[in-house]
Design an enzyme around this catalytic site. Sequence first.
Site, PDB file in Angstrom:
ATOM      1  CB  SER A   1      90.907  52.122 -34.053  1.00  0.00           C
ATOM      2  OG  SER A   1      90.587  52.351 -35.286  1.00  0.00           O
ATOM      3  CB  CYS A   2      94.940  50.084 -30.109  1.00  0.00           C
ATOM      4  SG  CYS A   2      94.643  48.599 -30.532  1.00  0.00           S
ATOM      5  CG  ASP A   3      92.252  54.949 -29.030  1.00  0.00           C
ATOM      6  OD1 ASP A   3      92.552  56.044 -29.711  1.00  0.00           O
ATOM      7  OD2 ASP A   3      91.330  54.362 -29.376  1.00  0.00           O
TER       8      ASP A   3
ATOM      9  CD  GLU B   1      97.674  52.183 -29.953  1.00  0.00           C
ATOM     10  OE1 GLU B   1      96.621  51.653 -30.632  1.00  0.00           O
ATOM     11  OE2 GLU B   1      97.445  52.386 -28.990  1.00  0.00           O
TER      12      GLU B   1
END
Length: 421
Positions: free
Chosen positions: A5-7, A93
């Site tokens: 997961s990236c943000d 993302e």
Amino acid sequence: MEPCSCDTFVALPPATVDNRIIFGKNSDRLCDEVQEVVYFPAAVHNNLQKHLKCTYIEIDQVPETYAVVLSRPAWLWGAEMGGNKHGVCIGNEAVWGREEVSDEEALLGMDLVRLGLERADTAEKALNVIVDLLEKYGQGGNCSEGSMEFSYHNSFLIADRNEAWILETAGKYWAAEKVEEGVRNISNQLSVTTKIDREHPHMRNYAKQKGWWDGKKEFDFAATYSYLDTAKMTSSGRYCEGYKLLNKHKGNITFETMMEILRDKPSGINMEGEFLTTASMVSVLPQDSDLPCIHFFTGTPDPERSVFKPFIFVPNISQLLDTSSPTFELEDPVKKKSCIKIRPDRRHPLYQKHQRALEVIDNDKENAKTMLDDMRKLEKGLFKEMESILQNKYINVDEVVNLFSRCAKDEIRIYEANINS
């Protein structure tokens, strides 16, 4: 299906202080992957017959490319995040949905980040670059070095001094939302719903043909192209946590606020485990064009235990040697199609010292406190120095030309002093 997961975040006036746009991103990838911070100067390309080699495929070159600073997994051509000399920033993302992901080698989302930065001087032009390349070459290929197969579609947050765009894709289809004020974030799910400001011309018809949309109710891109119930997106998960953190500070957001958001572990934004936050970036994009844009990068994992170091575009910047990984041009496993891939040692000097420093932090409480205090003292001094530039509208070019490299060396000295004590 979604092991990482990236943000990526953006805050625009009136959510920010001093009429600035603040961009931030954590890059969350495999825990042993090295991310480097590299600079590429502007270039003129006279021989357009010569194709440009991206991570996997070759594409047409353009007459001119802009100077860029990138934070990228060291094994590939593209980047997870970066900025260019015109104040454009992009982060991407991984996203999944109803449209099948292609394993065929095409452009990676990370290639599209770099291409958008090299070829566009505004956020919307970068969006145009990305969707044009997506239409012509497609997206696909393994996004991981080594034997693990890991492919995905991409969403992008693109910002400049005036506005931001959210661009989300499903195969070659896409929808984009313009953001002109307030806060916005993206994570590993489609988030463009009914506010669609630009779109692929056949995106709705394709959804209709697939039976995902009846053509009657209001079109919702995320609801149509993903499996998620969009009503739940703002009530749980990483996207929700990021949204809450942005809104908690709305009206008072500075670059330091954005760094604290990226460092937040209870929310999961600062990720730990097999997939972790391998690098972070925060950019200050003043709406006043007389002021410089300032880009901060860690170049190391875990922003809570890293230093955000500033970079400003000025003429004659040298390559950033302490955050540049070794190259393996001829024998690079990424360039060789093979069932067995040996991963070379891509650790750059700052990464090597940082990893040894983390061992001290984990095993020696006394030294850990001294080192972390020294890191924060260095960082606070840099923040004061950068704020002075923004407030006084004055840059000493001779000092700034090696700014990031100087900061990396100061960080390395802190690690060496505590590793050897």
